[in-house]
Design a protein around this motif. Structure first.
Motif, mmCIF file in Angstrom:
data_model
loop_
_atom_site.group_PDB
_atom_site.id
_atom_site.type_symbol
_atom_site.label_atom_id
_atom_site.label_comp_id
_atom_site.label_asym_id
_atom_site.label_seq_id
_atom_site.Cartn_x
_atom_site.Cartn_y
_atom_site.Cartn_z
ATOM 1 N N VAL A 145 0.832 -1.206 0.000
ATOM 2 C CA VAL A 145 0.000 0.000 0.000
ATOM 3 C C VAL A 145 0.868 1.258 0.000
ATOM 4 N N VAL A 146 1.842 1.312 0.890
ATOM 5 C CA VAL A 146 2.682 2.504 0.996
ATOM 6 C C VAL A 146 3.530 2.685 -0.259
ATOM 7 N N GLN A 147 3.999 1.582 -0.840
ATOM 8 C CA GLN A 147 4.750 1.692 -2.087
ATOM 9 C C GLN A 147 3.892 2.268 -3.199
ATOM 10 N N ALA A 148 2.647 1.808 -3.310
ATOM 11 C CA ALA A 148 1.762 2.317 -4.353
ATOM 12 C C ALA A 148 1.446 3.792 -4.120
ATOM 13 N N ALA A 149 1.156 4.154 -2.871
ATOM 14 C CA ALA A 149 0.860 5.557 -2.570
ATOM 15 C C ALA A 149 2.069 6.447 -2.816
ATOM 16 N N GLY A 150 3.258 5.888 -2.698
ATOM 17 C CA GLY A 150 4.478 6.662 -2.912
ATOM 18 C C GLY A 150 4.697 7.092 -4.338
ATOM 19 N N ARG A 151 3.865 6.611 -5.288
ATOM 20 C CA ARG A 151 3.996 7.062 -6.674
ATOM 21 C C ARG A 151 3.522 8.507 -6.835
ATOM 22 N N VAL A 152 2.732 9.027 -5.870
ATOM 23 C CA VAL A 152 2.070 10.323 -6.056
ATOM 24 C C VAL A 152 3.020 11.491 -5.815
ATOM 25 N N ILE A 153 3.701 11.502 -4.679
ATOM 26 C CA ILE A 153 4.587 12.621 -4.329
ATOM 27 C C ILE A 153 6.027 12.197 -4.579
ATOM 28 N N ARG A 154 6.668 12.811 -5.569
ATOM 29 C CA ARG A 154 8.024 12.428 -5.959
ATOM 30 C C ARG A 154 9.038 13.542 -5.743
ATOM 31 N N SER A 155 8.578 14.755 -5.457
ATOM 32 C CA SER A 155 9.512 15.867 -5.224
ATOM 33 C C SER A 155 8.856 16.878 -4.306
ATOM 34 N N GLU A 156 9.654 17.852 -3.855
ATOM 35 C CA GLU A 156 9.140 18.865 -2.937
ATOM 36 C C GLU A 156 8.120 19.786 -3.604
ATOM 37 N N GLN A 157 8.015 19.741 -4.935
ATOM 38 C CA GLN A 157 7.082 20.605 -5.643
ATOM 39 C C GLN A 157 5.746 19.918 -5.941
ATOM 40 N N ASP A 158 5.675 18.599 -5.779
ATOM 41 C CA ASP A 158 4.467 17.858 -6.136
ATOM 42 C C ASP A 158 3.340 18.117 -5.148
ATOM 43 N N GLN A 159 2.102 18.067 -5.650
ATOM 44 C CA GLN A 159 0.888 18.145 -4.842
ATOM 45 C C GLN A 159 -0.034 17.025 -5.314
ATOM 46 N N GLY A 160 -0.709 16.355 -4.357
ATOM 47 C CA GLY A 160 -1.562 15.255 -4.767
ATOM 48 C C GLY A 160 -2.521 14.810 -3.690
ATOM 49 N N VAL A 161 -3.304 13.780 -4.029
ATOM 50 C CA VAL A 161 -4.283 13.213 -3.097
ATOM 51 C C VAL A 161 -4.120 11.698 -3.069
ATOM 52 N N ILE A 162 -4.397 11.115 -1.912
ATOM 53 C CA ILE A 162 -4.362 9.662 -1.746
ATOM 54 C C ILE A 162 -5.640 9.253 -1.019
ATOM 55 N N HIS A 163 -6.395 8.348 -1.603
ATOM 56 C CA HIS A 163 -7.611 7.837 -0.996
ATOM 57 C C HIS A 163 -7.376 6.380 -0.558
ATOM 58 N N LEU A 164 -7.440 6.143 0.744
ATOM 59 C CA LEU A 164 -7.302 4.807 1.309
ATOM 60 C C LEU A 164 -8.702 4.271 1.565
ATOM 61 N N ILE A 165 -9.128 3.310 0.754
ATOM 62 C CA ILE A 165 -10.528 2.880 0.755
ATOM 63 C C ILE A 165 -10.656 1.529 1.440
ATOM 64 N N ASP A 166 -10.824 1.553 2.724
ATOM 65 C CA ASP A 166 -11.113 0.361 3.521
ATOM 66 C C ASP A 166 -11.207 0.805 4.974
ATOM 67 N N ASP A 167 -12.218 0.342 5.666
ATOM 68 C CA ASP A 167 -12.407 0.780 7.045
ATOM 69 C C ASP A 167 -11.284 0.336 7.966
ATOM 70 N N ARG A 168 -10.537 -0.688 7.575
ATOM 71 C CA ARG A 168 -9.450 -1.184 8.429
ATOM 72 C C ARG A 168 -8.260 -0.234 8.477
ATOM 73 N N PHE A 169 -8.187 0.701 7.547
ATOM 74 C CA PHE A 169 -7.123 1.702 7.605
ATOM 75 C C PHE A 169 -7.234 2.577 8.861
ATOM 76 N N MET A 170 -8.389 2.582 9.492
ATOM 77 C CA MET A 170 -8.588 3.402 10.683
ATOM 78 C C MET A 170 -8.173 2.691 11.964
ATOM 79 N N ARG A 171 -7.858 1.418 11.887
ATOM 80 C CA ARG A 171 -7.432 0.698 13.076
ATOM 81 C C ARG A 171 -6.059 1.180 13.528
ATOM 82 N N PRO A 172 -5.834 1.278 14.840
ATOM 83 C CA PRO A 172 -4.540 1.772 15.334
ATOM 84 C C PRO A 172 -3.357 0.955 14.869
ATOM 85 N N GLU A 173 -3.491 -0.384 14.853
ATOM 86 C CA GLU A 173 -2.357 -1.215 14.456
ATOM 87 C C GLU A 173 -2.002 -1.031 12.988
#
Length: 942
Positions: free
Chosen positions: A901-929
């Motif tokens: 998941v983190v590797q895939a999301a890492g495709r969005v921001i590649r430099s200090e000038q980039d701006q983007g959005v990441i949508h994590l679609i699953d209720d389990r992303f809210m779990r503390p662990e």
């Protein structure tokens, strides 16, 4: 090539092993990878021990020898020496007919024996010595009982021959041996002088190496400082540095700068994907720019650094349909005769030897590019390759390091992939369907008797695997899963101990196969042989296997005949037709069996032997009518038969093709740890190494390895991370498709641009993509498909243009989840509709259970006190670090999934000038662990 400095009164000496000297100076003729069954490493060791036992108590083995000649220091270990006969033996184990050995192999063996002889004469002040090449056939019958083993230890009587030994002897005077040594040394001496000069110039330049940019990126200097300290102290480093840190330059620069002071011989940069190799080459071009020869004049580069890129054989072979020997491939013909000129030209080239440059040099001298690169690996300073070039069981770089006693620094990029990659390297399975038909063929009359017997024995033991039941000691575990046939079950047996009888039968079968492949002529009866047409040829295996079943000119029948001299020609022809010729499929099965047997030698709590049993048809209910109609006994007999027929018959056992054995690597740590310890230091780095204990322990890092987590160079204001309360579990996927499609359409309309959407499977991907197409047909979309070609993958990436718009659909963990760089407006957002967890299955559950056992045992091993250095009887013990506990369930499912998941999301921001959005679609992303495993610089909203 740089010339040696002749002003030194006492020039430095070049240390070289006897084998390497002979390989450089004595090899000639064709490159010949024709398949000849050879002993395994363990068989070779046992063969040497067999020779030593039978020689007597005065016999010396493994004699360390060294000597200087010119600018060389030559060292090595002679196999054995008989002082009574003044005979030095060079022992070689083999399998099959020795007459099939290529002549250039024999010449190389004699060259080694002569060098050892010259060094022995110097060491013992001998006027001459008898040299013997001793060829031991490990396939021949060897003493097995204790009594026979004791008899072996007695010195054989004069003239007594050993049936499994072939000896070639020659007496040499000291003067003649010195002349031979001088001849070989002269061939290498100038090359060695150039190597010494190159090393001196390289180290001098690297000691002054400056960072190529005026400033460091945020976090880059921190990583570089830790890398430098790791190289100087010889400690292993595990470093997590987010994308954009500049990890490639931050590890290469300090490793190169520390090479002179640390005494590093070679630097290996290993990555999991081709783009990673390109990044390393670009970084090295920045650090050590090649000379500018635009005006036609060669100029010395600022840093004389030899850089070599290694590629896969499948991508660098010029003639993939030809076999790898001089009679088939023109680039193998005369390979060693033309190698010196090609090697000199390549090493004199001041540019990095990437795949294209190495290919150009190889084809200019009519030799194979792939094997030229392997030869250049001996002389390059920095080698860029794949993880398997060092960590695989047959890795080239590790073997060269051991053979040459190199002091190496290993940089492992994308090391989050190494656990799964190494599991694949040290796992294997036997194709049940392939072996079913193969064993059936080889068990028929007409095949060589030993092979026929071994094939039948293996088939019996293979079928017996289904009889393994749940053991009372819990060592054998079985799980069930429903098969497609209603009411029937398929079994998966997870064995924590090896099935000894099966492995014994497999070992005997590989031995019989090896004997048959080594000596096909002996497998044919005279009658059958006479019936073979003179033009009959054996099937040739592809070059990718590195083998040939047999030569066309020497192909011979391999059937055994039992008929007399009066047997007619039709009978002999029938026998010949029944005989099986070696082919590609047979060789694949043979090598798979060898691999499993080899990996079984290292079986432990880090391994799992599995047997998958296909579902079987139910026991058939006998027909009362059919049975009674066929009976001719009395009425009572008929009644008895009817009663017996009314009872269900016992189900038939499974066939070989219904029983799939495999050996799985659960934790690669025991395999990787020796290779990590063999290097001077290893630096492992990636953007996703959380939690560190998971990677530390499963990769086998040392207890004193250093962990570093570099702060991200990006700020939370650059990316908007949203977590959505939707379930993407299998049972909820149909209901989730429309909400996900609506979210994607809403985000796209709010900010048009290029997006990537990741899903857990192709089926889920197609569902959501089709739903989006119905809801918002105006949104362009393109989809990843199964088994995409390289051109199709390139086309997929090329859709992400700076001014492009649309959504690309991909599978998480696939080709587009990492290793691609889409900066700026080429990618402005990602939708990740999965937690990336591996599917719940019997395979993963068996791995989890076995991994739990290994984690407990590993923790105990690591926590045991270590004997302090100094007095071995001192009770003082060195303290050991506290081992962080790991949960096997998380190691099996959660950690690998969140890494993807983190590797895939890492495709969005590649430099200090980039701006983007990441949508994590699953209720389990809210779990503390789960939230704890996400990047620290994210500030997700719900």
């Amino acid at each position: 090539m740089i010339k040696a400095d002749e002003t030194h009164a006492e020039p430095a000496r070049y240390r070289i092993a006897v084998r390497e000297l002979c390989a450089f100076a004595a090899r000639e003729g064709d490159l010949d990878l024709r398949f000849t069954p050879s002993p395994s490493a363990q068989q070779g060791i046992r063969g040497h021990q067999r020779i030593v036992r039978r020689r007597g108590k005065d016999y010396e083995s493994e004699i360390s020898l060294s000597g200087d000649i010119g600018n060389l220091t030559i060292r090595g270990r002679a196999d054995g020496y008989d002082p009574k006969r003044n005979c030095l033996e060079e022992i070689k184990t083999h399998r099959g007919d020795l007459s099939r050995q290529p002549a250039h192999h024999r010449a190389l063996h004699w060259a080694q024996a002569r060098v050892y002889g010259a060094l022995m004469c110097r060491s013992r002040d001998l006027e001459g010595i008898t040299l013997a090449l001793v060829y031991l056939d490990i396939a021949a019958d060897a003493p097995r009982g204790a009594k026979d083993e004791q008899n072996e230890q007695t010195e054989p009587k004069k003239g007594q021959a050993q049936h499994d030994e072939q000896r070639l002897e020659a007496w040499w005077s000291r003067e003649a041996l010195e002349a031979e040594l001088a001849r070989l040394a002269a061939r290498f001496s100038e090359f060695a002088a150039n190597e010494l000069a190159h090393r001196s110039a390289r180290d001098s330049a690297l000691s002054r190496l400056a960072f190529p940019w005026p400033s460091w990126r945020p976090g880059q200097r921190q990583l570089a400082e830790h890398a430098y300290k790791a190289v100087m102290t010889g400690r292993e480093l595990l470093a997590e540095a987010p994308t954009g840190t500049g990890k490639t330059l931050a590890t290469l620069y300090p490793a190169l700068r520390a090479m002179p002071a640390s005494g590093t011989d070679r630097l290996f940069y290993l990555t999991a994907r081709t783009p990673g190799r390109a990044l390393a080459l670009d970084a090295l071009a920045t650090l050590a720019p090649a000379a500018d020869d635009s005006e036609g004049q060669d100029k010395t580069p600022a840093i004389p650094l030899r850089i070599l890129e290694l590629g896969a054989r499948s991508k660098t072979c010029e003639h993939p349909t030809l076999a790898c020997h001089g009679e088939s491939c023109p680039l193998a013909r005369g390979f060693y005769d033309r190698l010196p000129a090609a090697r000199d030209a390549a090493l004199a080239d001041q540019r990095p030897l990437n795949l294209a440059t190495t290919r150009r040099h190889a084809l200019a001298h009519d030799i194979c590019p792939y094997f030229l690169a392997q030869e250049l690996s001996r002389w390059a300073d920095v080698i860029i390759g794949d993880h398997n070039h060092y960590f695989d069981s047959h890795a080239l770089l590790f073997a060269l390091s051991q053979a040459n006693d190199w002091r190496t620094v290993v940089l492992v990029d994308e090391s989050h992939n190494l656990i799964e990659r190494a599991r694949g390297m040290y796992s294997t399975e036997l194709d049940a369907r392939q072996f079913h038909f193969l064993l059936k063929q080889l068990s028929r009359t007409g095949q060589p008797a030993p092979l026929r017997s071994a094939s039948r024995a293996l088939a019996r033991q293979w079928r017996a695997l289904e009889q393994i039941e749940q053991g009372t000691d819990g060592e054998t575990q079985a799980s069930k899963v429903d098969s497609k046939d209603e009411g029937h079950k398929a079994l998966r047996l997870a064995l924590e101990a090896l099935p000894g009888d099966f492995l014994k039968a497999l070992s005997q079968w590989t031995g019989a196969m090896g004997d048959w492949l080594a000596e096909p002529d002996k497998a044919a009866s005279p009658a059958a042989a006479r019936q073979q047409p003179a033009t009959a040829t054996a099937t040739q295996a592809p070059e990718q296997l590195g083998l040939i079943a047999s030569d066309a000119s020497t192909a011979a029948p391999s059937a055994t005949g039992t008929g007399s001299a009066t047997t007619d020609s039709s009978s002999a022809s029938s026998t010949a037709r029944r005989r099986v010729e070696p082919d590609v499929e047979m060789m694949e099965a043979y090598f798979a069996a060898l691999t499993l047997a080899r990996l079984a030698e290292g079986f432990g709590d880090h391994s799992l032997f599995e047997v998958e049993l296909a579902s079987t048809p139910p026991a058939r209910q006998a027909s009362l009518a059919s049975d009674s109609s066929s009976s001719s006994g009395t009425a009572s007999d008929a009644g008895a038969e009817a009663g017996a027929a009314a009872r269900p018959r016992k189900a038939r056992g499974r066939s070989v093709r219904q029983i799939q054995p495999r050996l799985r690597c659960v934790s690669p740590a025991p395999w990787l740890a020796p290779r990590l310890r063999a290097s001077h230091t290893t630096l492992l780095f990636s953007a996703t190494l959380n939690p560190p204990a998971y990677h530390h322990r499963l990769l086998g890092l040392a207890d004193d390895a250093v962990w570093l987590s570099v702060d991200s160079p990006f700020s939370a204001t650059q990316v908007q991370v949203s977590r959505h309360r939707l379930s993407t579990r299998l049972r909820d996927r149909d209901a989730s498709c429309r909400p996900i499609a609506e979210l994607m359409a809403r985000q796209y309309r709010q900010r048009p641009g290029n997006y990537l959407a990741f899903f857990s499977s192709f089926a889920y991907l197609e569902q959501v993509a089709s739903t989006l197409q119905l809801l918002a047909p105006e949104i362009p979309q393109w989809r990843q498909t199964r088994a995409m070609t390289e051109a199709e993958r390139t086309g997929f990436i090329q859709r992400f243009t700076p001014d492009g718009q649309g959504i690309g659909f991909a599978v998480l963990g696939g080709a587009f989840g990492e290793g691609i760089d889409l900066p700026g407006s080429r990618l402005i957002g990602a939708f990740i509709a999965t937690l990336g967890l591996a599917g719940f299955s019997p395979e993963n559950e068996a791995l989890k259970q076995r991994l739990a056992t290994w984690l407990d045992n590993d923790a105990q091993r690591r926590s045991q006190p270590q004997q302090a250095e100094g007095d071995p009887h001192d009770d003082t013990r060195a303290s050991r670090p506290v081992i962080q506990p790991l949960n096997a369930d998380d190691c099996t499912y959660l950690y690998p999934g969140l890494t993807r998941v983190v590797q895939a999301a890492g495709r969005v921001i590649r430099s200090e000038q980039d701006q983007g959005v990441i949508h994590l679609i699953d209720d389990r992303f809210m779990r503390p662990e789960v939230a704890r495993l996400l990047p620290r610089w994210w500030t997700p909203t719900n």
